[in-house]
Design a protein around this motif. Structure first.
Motif, PDB file in Angstrom:
ATOM      1  N   GLY A   1      90.762  60.708  79.740  1.00  0.00           N
ATOM      2  CA  GLY A   1      92.033  60.172  79.277  1.00  0.00           C
ATOM      3  C   GLY A   1      93.009  59.996  80.424  1.00  0.00           C
ATOM      4  N   TYR A   2      94.247  59.706  80.075  1.00  0.00           N
ATOM      5  CA  TYR A   2      95.294  59.465  81.077  1.00  0.00           C
ATOM      6  C   TYR A   2      96.637  59.746  80.425  1.00  0.00           C
ATOM      7  N   SER A   3      97.671  59.818  81.221  1.00  0.00           N
ATOM      8  CA  SER A   3      98.996  60.103  80.685  1.00  0.00           C
ATOM      9  C   SER A   3      99.906  58.886  80.813  1.00  0.00           C
ATOM     10  N   LEU A   4     100.793  58.771  79.840  1.00  0.00           N
ATOM     11  CA  LEU A   4     101.853  57.770  79.834  1.00  0.00           C
ATOM     12  C   LEU A   4     103.157  58.481  79.455  1.00  0.00           C
ATOM     13  N   PHE A   5     104.267  57.807  79.663  1.00  0.00           N
ATOM     14  CA  PHE A   5     105.567  58.393  79.343  1.00  0.00           C
ATOM     15  C   PHE A   5     106.282  57.540  78.303  1.00  0.00           C
ATOM     16  N   ASP A   6     106.998  58.242  77.398  1.00  0.00           N
ATOM     17  CA  ASP A   6     107.841  57.509  76.464  1.00  0.00           C
ATOM     18  C   ASP A   6     109.204  57.258  77.101  1.00  0.00           C
TER      19      ASP A   6
ATOM     20  N   ARG B   1      99.570  62.208  76.462  1.00  0.00           N
ATOM     21  CA  ARG B   1      98.200  62.007  76.924  1.00  0.00           C
ATOM     22  C   ARG B   1      97.450  61.133  75.935  1.00  0.00           C
ATOM     23  N   VAL B   2      96.788  60.119  76.472  1.00  0.00           N
ATOM     24  CA  VAL B   2      95.967  59.209  75.669  1.00  0.00           C
ATOM     25  C   VAL B   2      94.510  59.532  75.994  1.00  0.00           C
ATOM     26  N   VAL B   3      93.760  59.958  74.980  1.00  0.00           N
ATOM     27  CA  VAL B   3      92.435  60.539  75.193  1.00  0.00           C
ATOM     28  C   VAL B   3      91.376  59.727  74.464  1.00  0.00           C
ATOM     29  N   ASP B   4      90.241  59.525  75.125  1.00  0.00           N
ATOM     30  CA  ASP B   4      89.101  58.861  74.486  1.00  0.00           C
ATOM     31  C   ASP B   4      88.492  59.767  73.426  1.00  0.00           C
ATOM     32  N   ILE B   5      88.075  59.177  72.325  1.00  0.00           N
ATOM     33  CA  ILE B   5      87.431  59.929  71.252  1.00  0.00           C
ATOM     34  C   ILE B   5      85.984  60.232  71.634  1.00  0.00           C
ATOM     35  N   ILE B   6      85.565  61.478  71.432  1.00  0.00           N
ATOM     36  CA  ILE B   6      84.171  61.888  71.630  1.00  0.00           C
ATOM     37  C   ILE B   6      83.532  62.009  70.252  1.00  0.00           C
ATOM     38  N   ARG B   7      82.517  61.225  70.003  1.00  0.00           N
ATOM     39  CA  ARG B   7      81.819  61.274  68.719  1.00  0.00           C
ATOM     40  C   ARG B   7      80.764  62.382  68.783  1.00  0.00           C
ATOM     41  N   GLY B   8      80.926  63.379  67.959  1.00  0.00           N
ATOM     42  CA  GLY B   8      79.964  64.466  67.944  1.00  0.00           C
ATOM     43  C   GLY B   8      80.528  65.680  67.240  1.00  0.00           C
ATOM     44  N   LYS B   9      79.767  66.771  67.263  1.00  0.00           N
ATOM     45  CA  LYS B   9      80.163  68.014  66.617  1.00  0.00           C
ATOM     46  C   LYS B   9      80.366  69.102  67.668  1.00  0.00           C
ATOM     47  N   SER B  10      81.181  70.083  67.319  1.00  0.00           N
ATOM     48  CA  SER B  10      81.400  71.201  68.229  1.00  0.00           C
ATOM     49  C   SER B  10      80.186  72.119  68.219  1.00  0.00           C
ATOM     50  N   ILE B  11      80.011  72.853  69.305  1.00  0.00           N
ATOM     51  CA  ILE B  11      78.915  73.824  69.355  1.00  0.00           C
ATOM     52  C   ILE B  11      79.113  74.888  68.273  1.00  0.00           C
ATOM     53  N   TYR B  12      80.346  75.142  67.919  1.00  0.00           N
ATOM     54  CA  TYR B  12      80.658  76.069  66.828  1.00  0.00           C
ATOM     55  C   TYR B  12      80.005  75.609  65.530  1.00  0.00           C
ATOM     56  N   ASP B  13      80.215  74.352  65.168  1.00  0.00           N
ATOM     57  CA  ASP B  13      79.656  73.821  63.925  1.00  0.00           C
ATOM     58  C   ASP B  13      78.135  73.715  63.991  1.00  0.00           C
ATOM     59  N   VAL B  14      77.625  73.281  65.135  1.00  0.00           N
ATOM     60  CA  VAL B  14      76.181  73.089  65.265  1.00  0.00           C
ATOM     61  C   VAL B  14      75.438  74.403  65.073  1.00  0.00           C
ATOM     62  N   ILE B  15      75.889  75.457  65.746  1.00  0.00           N
ATOM     63  CA  ILE B  15      75.182  76.741  65.658  1.00  0.00           C
ATOM     64  C   ILE B  15      75.360  77.384  64.286  1.00  0.00           C
TER      65      ILE B  15
END
Length: 330
Positions: free
Chosen positions: A130-135, A142-156
Motif C-alpha cells: 500500500g501507500y499513504s495519502l493525505f487529506d 493509508r491505501v492498502v491492496d486487498i489480500i484474498r485469503g484466510k488468516s492462519i488463525y481461521d485455517v488452523i
C-alpha cells in the motif's frame, strides 16, 4: 467535512461511481477532512491528495467473537481513478496498555509508522502492500491492496483432525511457511521499525499463491521487544493447533488425569498466563528442540531471545530434525 463540487467534477465522479458500483450517488458528498471518521459512511467519496475513493463499507474485526464489530476507521473503498477495490485506513489515535508478566506496556496507533513500513516493504511479498495519502486536514491515510485469503488463525482452527494427525501431517509445512514469515520481521527491525501488532489473524494465507503475508502495522509501543515476544504467541498457536489454555485442558475429557495433575504455573505463557506454553506436557511427541523454543516464552523463563533471527535459526534446526525419518510418536 463535505464540500460541493463543480458540475464537471460532479459528473465525472457520478459516472465513475456508477461504473464501478451500484451505490446511489444522487446526493454526492465528497469528504476532504477525514478526522471525524465515524461520520464517513457508504456512498461518501474521500478526496486524498487529488485522488477519489468511493466508500463501499467497513472492515470488521475478524476474531474472538468480534466478527460483527466494525472498525470504523478502516473503510472498504473503490479508487475511482484506477477502478480498483482498496482498503482505506483513516487516522485513528487509539491508545491502551497491555501486560507481559509484570511489565505494563503502552500501545498506540501511529499512522505514520505504518506508512513508513509500507514504503519500506514495497514489493516484498511477505507484507501487505500500500501507500499513504493525505487529506485536506493533513491526516495521513493509508491505501492498502486487498489480500484474498484466510488468516492462519481461521485455517488452523477449522482443521477437522486430531492434534497428532495435524502434527505429523500439515504442521511441518505450516511451520516452515510461518518461519519464513517470521524471518521477514528482521528486515523491519534492521531498519528500526516494528510490526507492532503480531497476532494469528494478522498472517493471511493468500488464496492464489499460498504466500503467508503480514497485515496491519499501525500499532507501536515503547517496548522494543514486543514483536519478539508476540512471535511466541504465533508459535504456541501453530504448535498447539489452537490456543491451548489451562481451563480448556482441565475441563476436557481428551486429556488424562496424569496430564492435568502435571500442569503447573511455570507451564504458562509469559504473555497470556491462562495459555499453556509447555505444550510437550499435552503432546509428548513434540520434539524437545521445538518445545524448547516455546519455553523461551514461558512465564518464569530465564532464557530470552534477543532477535527474530535467533528464533528463526532455532525453528530451522527443529524443522531439519523433524524431517529426519525418526518418528517420535509413542
Amino acid at each position: 467535512m463535505g464540500k460541493v463540487l463543480g458540475e464537471k467534477s460532479r459528473d465525472w465522479l457520478c459516472r465513475r461511481a456508477a461504473e464501478f458500483s451500484s451505490i446511489p450517488v444522487e446526493d454526492l458528498k465528497v469528504v476532504s477532512d477525514t478526522t471525524e471518521f465515524m461520520n464517513i459512511h457508504r456512498g461518501h467519496i474521500l478526496e486524498l491528495d487529488g485522488r477519489h475513493f468511493l466508500v463501499t463499507g467497513y472492515i470488521y474485526e475478524a476474531r474472538f467473537g468480534l466478527s460483527d464489530e466494525p472498525k470504523y476507521w478502516v473503510k472498504k473503498a473503490i479508487d475511482l481513478e484506477a477502478g480498483s477495490q482498496q482498503i482505506v485506513k483513516l487516522s485513528h489515535r487509539e491508545e491502551f496498555h497491555m501486560r507481559i508478566g509484570r511489565l505494563r506496556i503502552r500501545c498506540y496507533r501511529n499512522p505514520h509508522k505504518e506508512a513508513q513500513v509500507l514504503e519500506l516493504v514495497r514489493g516484498n511479498p511477505n507484507f501487505m502492500q500500500g501507500y499513504s495519502l493525505f487529506d485536506g486536514r493533513g491526516n495521513e491515510v493509508r491505501v492498502v491492496d486487498i489480500i484474498r485469503g484466510k488468516s492462519i488463525y481461521d485455517v488452523i482452527l477449522n482443521m477437522n483432525t486430531t492434534h497428532e494427525e495435524y502434527f505429523y501431517g500439515p504442521f511441518p509445512g505450516i511451520l516452515r511457511k510461518v518461519a519464513g514469515c517470521i524471518a521477514s520481521l528482521q528486515f523491519l527491525h534492521d531498519h528500526n521499525l516494528c510490526h507492532g501488532d503480531i497476532r494469528n489473524d494478522h498472517i493471511l494465507i493468500e488464496q492464489d499463491t499460498g504466500l503467508y503475508r503480514w497485515i496491519d502495522f499501525d500499532l507501536t509501543q515503547d517496548f522494543s521487544d514486543l514483536d519478539i515476544w508476540s512471535v511466541g504467541n504465533i508459535l504456541q498457536f501453530c504448535v498447539g493447533m489452537g490456543m491451548k489454555t489451562f481451563r480448556e485442558v482441565l475441563q476436557s475429557d481428551d486429556y488424562p488425569a496424569s496430564v492435568k495433575n502435571d500442569l503447573c504455573a511455570d507451564d504458562a505463557s509469559a504473555f497470556y498466563e491462562h495459555r499453556i506454553m509447555n505444550l510437550q506436557k499435552l503432546f509428548p511427541y513434540i520434539p524437545d528442540s521445538l518445545n524448547d523454543i516455546l519455553l523461551h516464552f514461558a512465564v518464569n523463563t530465564n532464557r530470552f531471545y534477543t532477535s527474530i533471527s535467533q528464533i528463526v535459526s532455532d525453528i530451522d534446526a527443529t524443522l531439519e530434525e523433524m524431517s529426519s525419518p525418526t518418528d517420535t510418536r509413542p
